[in-house]
Design a protein around this motif. Structure first.
Motif, PDB file in Angstrom:
ATOM      1  N   GLN A  19       0.587  -1.230   0.086  1.00  0.00           N
ATOM      2  CA  GLN A  19      -0.087  -0.152  -0.092  1.00  0.00           C
ATOM      3  C   GLN A  19       0.785   1.090  -0.016  1.00  0.00           C
ATOM      4  OE1 GLN A  19       0.460  -1.760   2.746  1.00  0.00           O
ATOM      5  NE2 GLN A  19       1.038  -0.422   4.240  1.00  0.00           N
ATOM      6  N   ASN A  20       2.223   1.281   0.385  1.00  0.00           N
ATOM      7  CA  ASN A  20       2.988   2.229   0.379  1.00  0.00           C
ATOM      8  C   ASN A  20       3.528   2.383  -1.099  1.00  0.00           C
ATOM      9  OD1 ASN A  20       2.630   2.477   3.112  1.00  0.00           O
ATOM     10  ND2 ASN A  20       4.490   1.927   3.608  1.00  0.00           N
ATOM     11  N   PRO A  21       3.896   3.728  -1.437  1.00  0.00           N
ATOM     12  CA  PRO A  21       4.566   4.150  -2.793  1.00  0.00           C
ATOM     13  C   PRO A  21       5.982   3.382  -2.633  1.00  0.00           C
ATOM     14  CG  PRO A  21       3.659   5.996  -1.699  1.00  0.00           C
ATOM     15  CD  PRO A  21       3.622   5.150  -0.544  1.00  0.00           C
ATOM     16  N   GLY A  22       6.186   2.573  -3.863  1.00  0.00           N
ATOM     17  CA  GLY A  22       7.200   2.054  -3.983  1.00  0.00           C
ATOM     18  C   GLY A  22       7.551   0.724  -3.246  1.00  0.00           C
ATOM     19  N   ASN A  23       6.619   0.383  -2.614  1.00  0.00           N
ATOM     20  CA  ASN A  23       6.757  -0.586  -1.799  1.00  0.00           C
ATOM     21  C   ASN A  23       7.753  -0.507  -0.554  1.00  0.00           C
ATOM     22  OD1 ASN A  23       4.824  -2.119  -3.117  1.00  0.00           O
ATOM     23  ND2 ASN A  23       6.120  -2.778  -4.670  1.00  0.00           N
ATOM     24  N   TRP A  24       7.868   0.633   0.099  1.00  0.00           N
ATOM     25  CA  TRP A  24       8.812   0.967   1.050  1.00  0.00           C
ATOM     26  C   TRP A  24       8.133   1.075   2.398  1.00  0.00           C
ATOM     27  CZ3 TRP A  24      14.138   0.776   0.519  1.00  0.00           C
ATOM     28  CH2 TRP A  24      14.635   0.789  -0.643  1.00  0.00           C
ATOM     29  N   ASN A  75       7.649  10.737  -0.819  1.00  0.00           N
ATOM     30  CA  ASN A  75       6.623  10.927  -1.967  1.00  0.00           C
ATOM     31  C   ASN A  75       7.257  12.010  -2.992  1.00  0.00           C
ATOM     32  OD1 ASN A  75       4.843   9.017  -1.886  1.00  0.00           O
ATOM     33  ND2 ASN A  75       3.332  10.269  -0.721  1.00  0.00           N
ATOM     34  N   ASN A  76       7.923  12.928  -2.468  1.00  0.00           N
ATOM     35  CA  ASN A  76       8.816  14.009  -3.251  1.00  0.00           C
ATOM     36  C   ASN A  76       9.967  13.198  -4.034  1.00  0.00           C
ATOM     37  OD1 ASN A  76       7.078  15.989  -2.325  1.00  0.00           O
ATOM     38  ND2 ASN A  76       8.288  16.130  -0.500  1.00  0.00           N
ATOM     39  N   ALA A  77      10.345  12.100  -3.929  1.00  0.00           N
ATOM     40  CA  ALA A  77      11.399  11.453  -4.780  1.00  0.00           C
ATOM     41  C   ALA A  77      10.910  10.192  -5.777  1.00  0.00           C
ATOM     42  CB  ALA A  77      12.239  10.820  -3.643  1.00  0.00           C
ATOM     43  N   LYS A  78       9.780  10.450  -6.002  1.00  0.00           N
ATOM     44  CA  LYS A  78       8.855   9.181  -7.012  1.00  0.00           C
ATOM     45  C   LYS A  78       9.971   8.997  -8.251  1.00  0.00           C
ATOM     46  CE  LYS A  78       4.744   8.093  -9.477  1.00  0.00           C
ATOM     47  NZ  LYS A  78       3.527   8.478  -9.793  1.00  0.00           N
ATOM     48  N   GLU A  79      10.603   9.718  -8.771  1.00  0.00           N
ATOM     49  CA  GLU A  79      11.447   9.472  -9.931  1.00  0.00           C
ATOM     50  C   GLU A  79      12.559   8.686  -9.441  1.00  0.00           C
ATOM     51  OE1 GLU A  79      10.497  12.824  -9.340  1.00  0.00           O
ATOM     52  OE2 GLU A  79       8.690  12.244 -10.766  1.00  0.00           O
ATOM     53  N   THR A  80      13.037   8.632  -8.515  1.00  0.00           N
ATOM     54  CA  THR A  80      14.382   7.962  -7.714  1.00  0.00           C
ATOM     55  C   THR A  80      13.817   6.677  -6.914  1.00  0.00           C
ATOM     56  OG1 THR A  80      14.568   9.540  -6.236  1.00  0.00           O
ATOM     57  CG2 THR A  80      15.759   9.645  -8.347  1.00  0.00           C
ATOM     58  N   SER A 133       9.190   6.479  16.929  1.00  0.00           N
ATOM     59  CA  SER A 133       9.085   7.755  16.739  1.00  0.00           C
ATOM     60  C   SER A 133       7.461   8.199  17.048  1.00  0.00           C
ATOM     61  CB  SER A 133       8.977   8.279  15.056  1.00  0.00           C
ATOM     62  OG  SER A 133       8.577   9.423  14.681  1.00  0.00           O
ATOM     63  N   THR A 134       7.254   9.188  17.650  1.00  0.00           N
ATOM     64  CA  THR A 134       5.920   9.266  18.025  1.00  0.00           C
ATOM     65  C   THR A 134       5.153  10.020  16.759  1.00  0.00           C
ATOM     66  OG1 THR A 134       6.615  11.919  18.638  1.00  0.00           O
ATOM     67  CG2 THR A 134       6.406  10.374  20.441  1.00  0.00           C
ATOM     68  N   GLY A 135       5.828  10.428  15.660  1.00  0.00           N
ATOM     69  CA  GLY A 135       4.770  10.891  14.303  1.00  0.00           C
ATOM     70  C   GLY A 135       4.601   9.769  13.567  1.00  0.00           C
ATOM     71  N   GLY A 136       4.939   8.552  13.880  1.00  0.00           N
ATOM     72  CA  GLY A 136       4.783   7.457  12.963  1.00  0.00           C
ATOM     73  C   GLY A 136       5.164   7.576  11.614  1.00  0.00           C
ATOM     74  N   THR A 137       4.838   6.675  10.609  1.00  0.00           N
ATOM     75  CA  THR A 137       5.367   6.790   9.348  1.00  0.00           C
ATOM     76  C   THR A 137       4.955   7.692   8.373  1.00  0.00           C
ATOM     77  OG1 THR A 137       4.286   4.882   8.860  1.00  0.00           O
ATOM     78  CG2 THR A 137       6.422   4.563   9.924  1.00  0.00           C
ATOM     79  N   ALA A 138       3.728   8.164   8.750  1.00  0.00           N
ATOM     80  CA  ALA A 138       2.827   8.887   7.626  1.00  0.00           C
ATOM     81  C   ALA A 138       3.754  10.062   7.260  1.00  0.00           C
ATOM     82  CB  ALA A 138       1.719   9.597   8.225  1.00  0.00           C
ATOM     83  N   ARG A 139       4.760  10.737   8.045  1.00  0.00           N
ATOM     84  CA  ARG A 139       5.743  11.736   7.765  1.00  0.00           C
ATOM     85  C   ARG A 139       6.720  11.391   6.714  1.00  0.00           C
ATOM     86  NH1 ARG A 139      10.201  12.473  10.944  1.00  0.00           N
ATOM     87  NH2 ARG A 139      10.343  10.995  12.779  1.00  0.00           N
ATOM     88  N   CYS A 140       7.140  10.151   6.816  1.00  0.00           N
ATOM     89  CA  CYS A 140       8.404   9.702   6.299  1.00  0.00           C
ATOM     90  C   CYS A 140       7.810   9.524   4.676  1.00  0.00           C
ATOM     91  CB  CYS A 140       8.568   8.070   6.574  1.00  0.00           C
ATOM     92  SG  CYS A 140       9.445   8.096   8.464  1.00  0.00           S
ATOM     93  N   ILE A 141       6.577   8.750   4.544  1.00  0.00           N
ATOM     94  CA  ILE A 141       5.816   8.365   3.275  1.00  0.00           C
ATOM     95  C   ILE A 141       5.686   9.829   2.815  1.00  0.00           C
ATOM     96  CG2 ILE A 141       3.908   7.738   2.109  1.00  0.00           C
ATOM     97  CD1 ILE A 141       4.091   5.518   4.446  1.00  0.00           C
TER      98      ILE A 141
END
Length: 174
Positions: free
Chosen positions: A126-131, A158-163, A146-154
């Protein structure tokens, strides 16, 4: 019988010398889990054996980051190929301080957090790039998920879709 036993011992010795795991250094990481995706800090317990592939200086929080890659990710980066399943990139974020012996320079001071991402199309389809992402922050000398979870990572990656949703390119020694 003695010759057979000796031959078996020699072969086992040679096998252990050729086994990359025989030289692995394990870090002592706490048994922490990211609450929103189940990734464990222990997943990268041998990160000290990964190759450093890049460094970044992040200006918004003045962190020096070392990017390490497991064998699968390293081979892909060094050959400029797509990341295969099981690729792991580790991001170690350090605060910086002025060097005592070279005042014009900065050096790594204390680890602030250790993040990692793993390519796993089954667990993270379900994550972009399967990461999948994990972030372990150091507070008061102890790591915590991390208290912020992984939503901020994703969101950021997402700004690096081309790589393949990664910011890191291999910084080759020439």
């Amino acid at each position: 019988m003695k010759k057979t036993l000796l031959l078996i011992l020699i072969l086992l010795s040679l096998q252990s010398c050729n086994n990359a795991d025989a030289y692995m250094v394990f870090s002592e990481v706490p048994d922490l889990t990211m609450p929103d995706n189940g990734l464990r800090f222990k997943e990268i317990e041998n990160y000290k054996n990964y190759k450093i592939v890049a460094t970044h200086f992040v200006t918004d929080n003045s962190e020096l980051r070392y990017i390490l890659a497991n064998k699968k990710a390293f081979i892909a980066l060094s050959k400029e190929q797509p990341f295969p399943e099981g690729s792991i990139l580790v991001n170690i974020a350090w605060s910086v301080k002025n060097m005592s012996t070279f005042k014009e320079a900065l050096e790594a001071d204390e680890i602030q957090q250790i993040d990692y991402s793993i390519k796993d199309s089954k667990q993270f389809s379900q994550n972009p790039g399967n990461w999948g992402y994990a972030s372990f922050e150091k507070r008061n000398g102890n790591y915590q998920s991390s208290t912020g979870g992984t939503a901020r990572c994703i969101a950021c990656h997402n700004n690096a879709k081309e790589t393949d949703f990664k910011f890191t390119t291999y910084q080759k020694m020439q």
